[in-house]
Design a protein around this motif. Structure first.
Motif, PDB file in Angstrom:
ATOM      1  N   LEU A   1     -36.935  40.486 -12.804  1.00  0.00           N
ATOM      2  CA  LEU A   1     -35.979  39.622 -13.512  1.00  0.00           C
ATOM      3  C   LEU A   1     -36.456  39.210 -14.901  1.00  0.00           C
ATOM      4  N   GLN A   2     -37.553  39.819 -15.348  1.00  0.00           N
ATOM      5  CA  GLN A   2     -38.063  39.463 -16.675  1.00  0.00           C
ATOM      6  C   GLN A   2     -37.132  39.988 -17.764  1.00  0.00           C
ATOM      7  N   GLY A   3     -37.132  39.289 -18.897  1.00  0.00           N
ATOM      8  CA  GLY A   3     -36.311  39.724 -20.029  1.00  0.00           C
ATOM      9  C   GLY A   3     -34.867  39.280 -19.947  1.00  0.00           C
ATOM     10  N   LYS A   4     -34.573  38.321 -19.053  1.00  0.00           N
ATOM     11  CA  LYS A   4     -33.191  37.846 -18.912  1.00  0.00           C
ATOM     12  C   LYS A   4     -33.035  36.397 -19.352  1.00  0.00           C
ATOM     13  N   GLY A   5     -34.070  35.853 -19.973  1.00  0.00           N
ATOM     14  CA  GLY A   5     -33.958  34.481 -20.473  1.00  0.00           C
ATOM     15  C   GLY A   5     -34.505  33.420 -19.536  1.00  0.00           C
ATOM     16  N   ILE A   6     -35.001  33.817 -18.377  1.00  0.00           N
ATOM     17  CA  ILE A   6     -35.504  32.816 -17.414  1.00  0.00           C
ATOM     18  C   ILE A   6     -36.749  32.123 -17.974  1.00  0.00           C
ATOM     19  N   GLY A   7     -37.650  32.904 -18.595  1.00  0.00           N
ATOM     20  CA  GLY A   7     -38.867  32.324 -19.160  1.00  0.00           C
ATOM     21  C   GLY A   7     -38.566  31.357 -20.291  1.00  0.00           C
ATOM     22  N   VAL A   8     -37.686  31.762 -21.197  1.00  0.00           N
ATOM     23  CA  VAL A   8     -37.316  30.888 -22.312  1.00  0.00           C
ATOM     24  C   VAL A   8     -36.701  29.591 -21.791  1.00  0.00           C
ATOM     25  N   GLY A   9     -35.829  29.704 -20.789  1.00  0.00           N
ATOM     26  CA  GLY A   9     -35.178  28.521 -20.209  1.00  0.00           C
ATOM     27  C   GLY A   9     -36.206  27.564 -19.620  1.00  0.00           C
TER      28      GLY A   9
ATOM     29  N   PRO B   1     -50.053  28.679 -15.107  1.00  0.00           N
ATOM     30  CA  PRO B   1     -49.363  29.871 -15.561  1.00  0.00           C
ATOM     31  C   PRO B   1     -47.838  29.679 -15.563  1.00  0.00           C
ATOM     32  N   ILE B   2     -47.206  30.469 -16.436  1.00  0.00           N
ATOM     33  CA  ILE B   2     -45.750  30.649 -16.317  1.00  0.00           C
ATOM     34  C   ILE B   2     -45.564  32.088 -15.880  1.00  0.00           C
ATOM     35  N   ALA B   3     -44.739  32.294 -14.898  1.00  0.00           N
ATOM     36  CA  ALA B   3     -44.507  33.657 -14.410  1.00  0.00           C
ATOM     37  C   ALA B   3     -43.072  33.797 -13.930  1.00  0.00           C
ATOM     38  N   VAL B   4     -42.489  34.926 -14.272  1.00  0.00           N
ATOM     39  CA  VAL B   4     -41.115  35.247 -13.873  1.00  0.00           C
ATOM     40  C   VAL B   4     -41.175  36.512 -13.002  1.00  0.00           C
ATOM     41  N   GLU B   5     -40.440  36.500 -11.927  1.00  0.00           N
ATOM     42  CA  GLU B   5     -40.368  37.664 -11.022  1.00  0.00           C
ATOM     43  C   GLU B   5     -40.189  38.947 -11.851  1.00  0.00           C
TER      44      GLU B   5
ATOM     45  N   GLY C   1     -51.935  32.630 -24.395  1.00  0.00           N
ATOM     46  CA  GLY C   1     -50.835  33.567 -24.226  1.00  0.00           C
ATOM     47  C   GLY C   1     -50.554  34.314 -25.515  1.00  0.00           C
ATOM     48  N   ASP C   2     -49.563  35.186 -25.449  1.00  0.00           N
ATOM     49  CA  ASP C   2     -49.246  36.022 -26.605  1.00  0.00           C
ATOM     50  C   ASP C   2     -48.523  35.210 -27.683  1.00  0.00           C
ATOM     51  N   PRO C   3     -49.097  35.127 -28.884  1.00  0.00           N
ATOM     52  CA  PRO C   3     -48.433  34.361 -29.946  1.00  0.00           C
ATOM     53  C   PRO C   3     -47.055  34.925 -30.270  1.00  0.00           C
TER      54      PRO C   3
HETATM   55  C1  LIG Z   1     -43.984  36.106 -20.214  1.00  0.00           C
HETATM   56  C2  LIG Z   1     -42.816  35.761 -19.287  1.00  0.00           C
HETATM   57  C3  LIG Z   1     -43.071  34.408 -18.646  1.00  0.00           C
HETATM   58  C4  LIG Z   1     -41.547  35.674 -20.132  1.00  0.00           C
HETATM   59  O1  LIG Z   1     -40.446  35.376 -19.313  1.00  0.00           O
HETATM   60  P1  LIG Z   1     -39.114  36.300 -19.358  1.00  0.00           P
HETATM   61  O2  LIG Z   1     -38.091  35.645 -18.517  1.00  0.00           O
HETATM   62  O3  LIG Z   1     -39.490  37.691 -19.018  1.00  0.00           O
HETATM   63  O4  LIG Z   1     -38.780  36.244 -20.891  1.00  0.00           O
HETATM   64  P2  LIG Z   1     -37.385  35.885 -21.548  1.00  0.00           P
HETATM   65  O5  LIG Z   1     -36.334  36.708 -20.900  1.00  0.00           O
HETATM   66  O6  LIG Z   1     -37.186  34.442 -21.556  1.00  0.00           O
HETATM   67  O7  LIG Z   1     -37.638  36.380 -23.015  1.00  0.00           O
HETATM   68  C5  LIG Z   1     -37.579  37.741 -23.234  1.00  0.00           C
HETATM   69  C6  LIG Z   1     -38.018  38.059 -24.625  1.00  0.00           C
HETATM   70  O8  LIG Z   1     -39.393  37.727 -24.766  1.00  0.00           O
HETATM   71  C7  LIG Z   1     -40.110  38.890 -25.089  1.00  0.00           C
HETATM   72  N1  LIG Z   1     -41.411  38.832 -24.430  1.00  0.00           N
HETATM   73  C8  LIG Z   1     -41.669  38.677 -23.117  1.00  0.00           C
HETATM   74  N2  LIG Z   1     -42.997  38.678 -22.913  1.00  0.00           N
HETATM   75  C9  LIG Z   1     -43.569  38.821 -24.134  1.00  0.00           C
HETATM   76  C10 LIG Z   1     -44.902  38.908 -24.574  1.00  0.00           C
HETATM   77  N3  LIG Z   1     -45.923  38.814 -23.732  1.00  0.00           N
HETATM   78  N4  LIG Z   1     -45.110  39.063 -25.903  1.00  0.00           N
HETATM   79  C11 LIG Z   1     -44.102  39.158 -26.772  1.00  0.00           C
HETATM   80  N5  LIG Z   1     -42.817  39.079 -26.402  1.00  0.00           N
HETATM   81  C12 LIG Z   1     -42.559  38.917 -25.099  1.00  0.00           C
HETATM   82  C13 LIG Z   1     -39.289  40.032 -24.569  1.00  0.00           C
HETATM   83  O9  LIG Z   1     -39.593  41.213 -25.259  1.00  0.00           O
HETATM   84  C14 LIG Z   1     -37.894  39.548 -24.860  1.00  0.00           C
HETATM   85  O10 LIG Z   1     -37.576  39.718 -26.207  1.00  0.00           O
HETATM   86  P3  LIG Z   1     -36.056  40.087 -26.650  1.00  0.00           P
HETATM   87  O11 LIG Z   1     -35.196  38.957 -26.155  1.00  0.00           O
HETATM   88  O12 LIG Z   1     -36.142  40.183 -28.129  1.00  0.00           O
HETATM   89  O13 LIG Z   1     -35.762  41.364 -25.958  1.00  0.00           O
HETATM   90  C15 LIG Z   1     -42.594  36.826 -18.196  1.00  0.00           C
HETATM   91  O14 LIG Z   1     -42.295  38.051 -18.805  1.00  0.00           O
HETATM   92  C16 LIG Z   1     -43.765  37.000 -17.250  1.00  0.00           C
HETATM   93  O15 LIG Z   1     -43.826  36.352 -16.215  1.00  0.00           O
HETATM   94  N6  LIG Z   1     -44.666  37.926 -17.563  1.00  0.00           N
HETATM   95  C17 LIG Z   1     -45.812  38.207 -16.709  1.00  0.00           C
HETATM   96  C18 LIG Z   1     -46.739  37.036 -16.625  1.00  0.00           C
HETATM   97  C19 LIG Z   1     -47.167  36.557 -17.991  1.00  0.00           C
HETATM   98  O16 LIG Z   1     -47.567  37.344 -18.849  1.00  0.00           O
HETATM   99  N7  LIG Z   1     -47.108  35.227 -18.169  1.00  0.00           N
HETATM  100  C20 LIG Z   1     -47.493  34.590 -19.386  1.00  0.00           C
HETATM  101  C21 LIG Z   1     -48.938  34.380 -19.410  1.00  0.00           C
HETATM  102  S1  LIG Z   1     -49.373  33.209 -20.586  1.00  0.00           S
END
Ligand SMILES: CC(C)(COP(=O)(O)OP(=O)(O)OC[C@H]1O[C@@H](n2cnc3c(N)ncnc32)[C@H](O)[C@@H]1OP(=O)(O)O)[C@@H](O)C(=O)NCCC(=O)NCCS
Length: 194
Positions: free
Chosen positions: A84-92, A77-81, A113-115
């Motif tokens: 702190l979600q939505g701040k670019g940590i996941g993309v990074g 899995p990838i997971a962000v606290e 995951g979500d396409p």
């Molecule tokens: C999914 C996840 C890893 C993304 O990390 P993040 O740090 O929150 O995301 P980022 O800040 O890098 O990216 C944010 C952008 O992605 C979008 N986004 C985040 N999760 C999304 C999803 N499931 N579907 C579509 N878009 C998503 C946000 O709306 C945001 O868009 P914006 O920049 O246009 O506002 C994180 O939200 C998370 O841990 N979620 C819960 C666990 C999970 O669902 N993990 C993935 C399972 S495969």
């Protein structure tokens, strides 16, 4: 400032509660867990984002086989606290670790995951290519990314955890080689706005 570093044994006690917070206690019933149960995450591709002693995010990659023959990685899995979600940590974390997976010689990455989120990293639908999971999965969420054109040619079938002996060439990188590749990636830096 947050930093992306290799996962270490002492991070486990923060990773499991983070996964519980992000996915809930039923996460072990997911089909992806079934694939992972007979294999172990690759240490060279297990990363965390930390700030001081606090763990902010985790990502792991697992060796798999597609259709019993094609080596690939399962991302997750990838997971962000949550706070702190939505701040670019996941993309990074995605961008930097995909770069390393490619540098290590891997050719294909699969994930569930979500396409809408993962298409930005080059993932496409895998179900239409004939990929299957060994259990229930929403077809639209079964995704694959190829690191070089043609890597997907003639690849399809059921995804399973890879036994150690069948790992792809990229997996054979020694610790020293892996460390060198990681160190050479100058862009291996956290997002500045997190
Ligand atoms: C999914 C996840 C890893 C993304 O990390 P993040 O740090 O929150 O995301 P980022 O800040 O890098 O990216 C944010 C952008 O992605 C979008 N986004 C985040 N999760 C999304 C999803 N499931 N579907 C579509 N878009 C998503 C946000 O709306 C945001 O868009 P914006 O920049 O246009 O506002 C994180 O939200 C998370 O841990 N979620 C819960 C666990 C999970 O669902 N993990 C993935 C399972 S495969």
């Amino acid at each position: 400032m947050p930093q992306i570093i290799h996962e270490r044994p002492e991070h486990a006690e923060q990773i499991e509660p983070l996964l519980d917070r992000c996915f809930g206690p039923d996460r072990f019933k997911k089909t992806a867990y079934k694939v992972r149960e007979n294999t172990t995450p690759l240490p060279e591709l297990s990363f965390v984002t930390v700030e001081g002693d606090k763990l902010l995010a985790t990502i792991r990659y697992w060796p798999i086989l597609i259709g019993d023959v094609t080596p690939a990685l399962l991302l997750g899995p990838i997971a962000v606290e949550p706070d702190l979600q939505g701040k670019g940590i996941g993309v990074g974390l995605m961008r930097e670790t995909l770069k390393i997976a490619k540098a290590l010689g891997h050719r294909l990455i699969v994930l569930v995951g979500d396409p809408e989120y993962y298409s930005q990293f080059g993932f496409q639908n895998a179900a239409v290519l004939g990929f299957e999971m060994p259990g229930p999965v929403e077809k639209r969420r079964l995704l694959v990314k190829e690191f070089m054109p043609g890597a997907l040619k003639n690849v399809s079938g059921v995804i399973s955890g890879a036994p150690e002996k069948s790992l792809s060439p990229g997996r054979i990188a020694t610790k020293a080689e892996t460390d060198k590749i990681v160190a050479s990636l100058a862009a291996f830096a956290p997002p500045t706005d997190a």
